[in-house]
Scaffold this motif. Structure first.
Motif, PDB file in Angstrom:
ATOM      1  N   GLU A  19       0.693  -1.315  -0.079  1.00  0.00           N
ATOM      2  CA  GLU A  19       0.070   0.062   0.103  1.00  0.00           C
ATOM      3  C   GLU A  19       1.057   1.281  -0.086  1.00  0.00           C
ATOM      4  OE1 GLU A  19      -2.143  -0.636   3.648  1.00  0.00           O
ATOM      5  OE2 GLU A  19      -3.875  -1.785   2.535  1.00  0.00           O
ATOM      6  N   ARG A  20       2.050   1.160   0.889  1.00  0.00           N
ATOM      7  CA  ARG A  20       2.876   2.411   1.001  1.00  0.00           C
ATOM      8  C   ARG A  20       3.385   2.484  -0.605  1.00  0.00           C
ATOM      9  NH1 ARG A  20       4.117  -0.140   5.822  1.00  0.00           N
ATOM     10  NH2 ARG A  20       6.116  -0.769   4.872  1.00  0.00           N
ATOM     11  N   THR A  21       3.845   1.496  -1.058  1.00  0.00           N
ATOM     12  CA  THR A  21       4.500   1.708  -2.680  1.00  0.00           C
ATOM     13  C   THR A  21       3.580   2.129  -3.580  1.00  0.00           C
ATOM     14  OG1 THR A  21       6.109  -0.255  -1.909  1.00  0.00           O
ATOM     15  CG2 THR A  21       5.845   0.172  -4.150  1.00  0.00           C
ATOM     16  N   ALA A  22       2.597   1.734  -3.460  1.00  0.00           N
ATOM     17  CA  ALA A  22       1.582   2.230  -4.371  1.00  0.00           C
ATOM     18  C   ALA A  22       1.075   3.537  -4.241  1.00  0.00           C
ATOM     19  CB  ALA A  22       0.050   1.434  -4.109  1.00  0.00           C
ATOM     20  N   ALA A  23       1.160   4.093  -3.015  1.00  0.00           N
ATOM     21  CA  ALA A  23       1.011   5.355  -2.710  1.00  0.00           C
ATOM     22  C   ALA A  23       2.138   6.245  -3.120  1.00  0.00           C
ATOM     23  CB  ALA A  23       0.634   5.813  -1.228  1.00  0.00           C
ATOM     24  N   LYS A  24       3.276   5.728  -3.150  1.00  0.00           N
ATOM     25  CA  LYS A  24       4.430   6.370  -3.527  1.00  0.00           C
ATOM     26  C   LYS A  24       4.357   6.659  -5.037  1.00  0.00           C
ATOM     27  CE  LYS A  24       7.562   5.345   0.194  1.00  0.00           C
ATOM     28  NZ  LYS A  24       8.505   4.591   0.790  1.00  0.00           N
ATOM     29  N   LEU A  25       4.212   5.493  -5.635  1.00  0.00           N
ATOM     30  CA  LEU A  25       4.063   5.534  -7.064  1.00  0.00           C
ATOM     31  C   LEU A  25       2.870   6.376  -7.602  1.00  0.00           C
ATOM     32  CD1 LEU A  25       4.650   1.645  -8.102  1.00  0.00           C
ATOM     33  CD2 LEU A  25       5.973   3.614  -8.718  1.00  0.00           C
ATOM     34  N   GLY A  50       7.897  -7.933 -12.707  1.00  0.00           N
ATOM     35  CA  GLY A  50       6.839  -6.851 -12.201  1.00  0.00           C
ATOM     36  C   GLY A  50       6.108  -6.299 -13.464  1.00  0.00           C
ATOM     37  N   THR A  51       5.567  -4.816 -13.311  1.00  0.00           N
ATOM     38  CA  THR A  51       4.982  -4.220 -14.150  1.00  0.00           C
ATOM     39  C   THR A  51       5.355  -2.951 -14.463  1.00  0.00           C
ATOM     40  OG1 THR A  51       2.921  -5.761 -13.510  1.00  0.00           O
ATOM     41  CG2 THR A  51       2.507  -3.514 -14.861  1.00  0.00           C
ATOM     42  N   ARG A  52       5.674  -2.474 -15.601  1.00  0.00           N
ATOM     43  CA  ARG A  52       6.175  -1.140 -16.164  1.00  0.00           C
ATOM     44  C   ARG A  52       4.893  -0.404 -16.394  1.00  0.00           C
ATOM     45  NH1 ARG A  52       8.678   0.200 -22.031  1.00  0.00           N
ATOM     46  NH2 ARG A  52       9.598   2.343 -21.400  1.00  0.00           N
ATOM     47  N   ILE A  53       4.732   0.794 -15.683  1.00  0.00           N
ATOM     48  CA  ILE A  53       3.692   1.727 -15.869  1.00  0.00           C
ATOM     49  C   ILE A  53       4.119   2.797 -16.757  1.00  0.00           C
ATOM     50  CG2 ILE A  53       2.299   3.560 -14.743  1.00  0.00           C
ATOM     51  CD1 ILE A  53       3.072   1.955 -12.277  1.00  0.00           C
ATOM     52  N   VAL A  54       3.766   2.882 -17.996  1.00  0.00           N
ATOM     53  CA  VAL A  54       3.949   3.740 -19.246  1.00  0.00           C
ATOM     54  C   VAL A  54       3.164   4.894 -18.928  1.00  0.00           C
ATOM     55  CG1 VAL A  54       4.412   4.155 -21.598  1.00  0.00           C
ATOM     56  CG2 VAL A  54       4.895   1.944 -20.768  1.00  0.00           C
ATOM     57  N   LEU A  65       7.398   4.134 -14.924  1.00  0.00           N
ATOM     58  CA  LEU A  65       7.498   3.703 -13.727  1.00  0.00           C
ATOM     59  C   LEU A  65       7.704   2.089 -13.477  1.00  0.00           C
ATOM     60  CD1 LEU A  65       5.413   6.110 -11.677  1.00  0.00           C
ATOM     61  CD2 LEU A  65       7.922   6.285 -11.708  1.00  0.00           C
ATOM     62  N   PHE A  66       8.365   1.646 -12.519  1.00  0.00           N
ATOM     63  CA  PHE A  66       8.500   0.305 -12.543  1.00  0.00           C
ATOM     64  C   PHE A  66       7.821  -0.197 -11.059  1.00  0.00           C
ATOM     65  CE2 PHE A  66       9.855  -4.123 -12.320  1.00  0.00           C
ATOM     66  CZ  PHE A  66       9.785  -4.571 -13.787  1.00  0.00           C
ATOM     67  N   ALA A  67       7.050  -1.051 -11.148  1.00  0.00           N
ATOM     68  CA  ALA A  67       6.358  -1.696  -9.833  1.00  0.00           C
ATOM     69  C   ALA A  67       6.823  -3.388  -9.873  1.00  0.00           C
ATOM     70  CB  ALA A  67       4.705  -1.657  -9.721  1.00  0.00           C
ATOM     71  N   THR A  68       7.422  -3.593  -8.954  1.00  0.00           N
ATOM     72  CA  THR A  68       7.696  -5.171  -8.607  1.00  0.00           C
ATOM     73  C   THR A  68       6.680  -6.056  -8.776  1.00  0.00           C
ATOM     74  OG1 THR A  68       8.166  -4.906  -6.375  1.00  0.00           O
ATOM     75  CG2 THR A  68       9.837  -4.573  -7.876  1.00  0.00           C
ATOM     76  N   ALA A  76      -1.632   1.725  -7.842  1.00  0.00           N
ATOM     77  CA  ALA A  76      -1.005   2.947  -8.031  1.00  0.00           C
ATOM     78  C   ALA A  76      -1.794   3.859  -8.974  1.00  0.00           C
ATOM     79  CB  ALA A  76       0.476   2.836  -8.482  1.00  0.00           C
ATOM     80  N   VAL A  77      -2.024   3.155 -10.198  1.00  0.00           N
ATOM     81  CA  VAL A  77      -2.712   4.066 -11.257  1.00  0.00           C
ATOM     82  C   VAL A  77      -4.267   4.531 -10.604  1.00  0.00           C
ATOM     83  CG1 VAL A  77      -1.276   3.191 -13.183  1.00  0.00           C
ATOM     84  CG2 VAL A  77      -3.440   1.818 -12.534  1.00  0.00           C
ATOM     85  N   ALA A  78      -4.724   3.380 -10.059  1.00  0.00           N
ATOM     86  CA  ALA A  78      -6.402   3.593  -9.626  1.00  0.00           C
ATOM     87  C   ALA A  78      -6.158   4.889  -8.762  1.00  0.00           C
ATOM     88  CB  ALA A  78      -6.658   2.338  -9.063  1.00  0.00           C
TER      89      ALA A  78
END
Length: 117
Positions: A19-25, A50-54, A65-68, A76-78
């Motif tokens: 949750e903290r990682t998603a909030a930072k992203l 992981g997943t690349r956020i383009v 950005l990259f999320a593991t 994060a995008v939501a």
């Protein structure tokens, strides 16, 4: 009944690590969108890594950005509120503006650009 770690973290306002990682992203996505007049995203799952956020800004600027973890990227995008595209094609891809640097790096030595190392 004993409280779970997630419930304790939520009560303490810290949230779980994901949750903290998603909030930072989401914060970084929001900053990109603010700087570029808005933004839209596409998630590219790259397997175990992981997943690349383009991100594509309304001005044509792009970044990523990259999320593991895929669930973290989706969260994060939501949280950021940007529109998410299923694919990186059509009108969405056509909005990306690339400069000389991208063209020489993508083509590498084939067209006289710097070697990709």
């Amino acid at each position: 009944m004993a409280e779970t770690e997630t419930e304790t973290a939520a009560r303490d306002g810290k949230g779980t690590k994901d949750e903290r990682t998603a909030a930072k992203l989401a914060k970084r996505i929001g900053a990109f969108a603010k700087e570029h007049g808005g933004a839209e995203a596409q998630l590219a799952y790259v397997g175990e890594r992981g997943t690349r956020i383009v991100l594509v800004g309304q001005d044509g600027a792009w970044g990523d950005l990259f999320a593991t973890d895929n669930a973290v990227a989706v969260a994060a995008v939501a949280k950021s509120g940007v529109t998410v595209h299923e694919d990186f094609d059509g009108e969405f891809a056509a909005r990306v503006k690339t400069g000389r640097y991208e063209w020489t790096r993508m083509a590498g030595m084939q067209v006289g650009g710097p070697r990709n190392k």
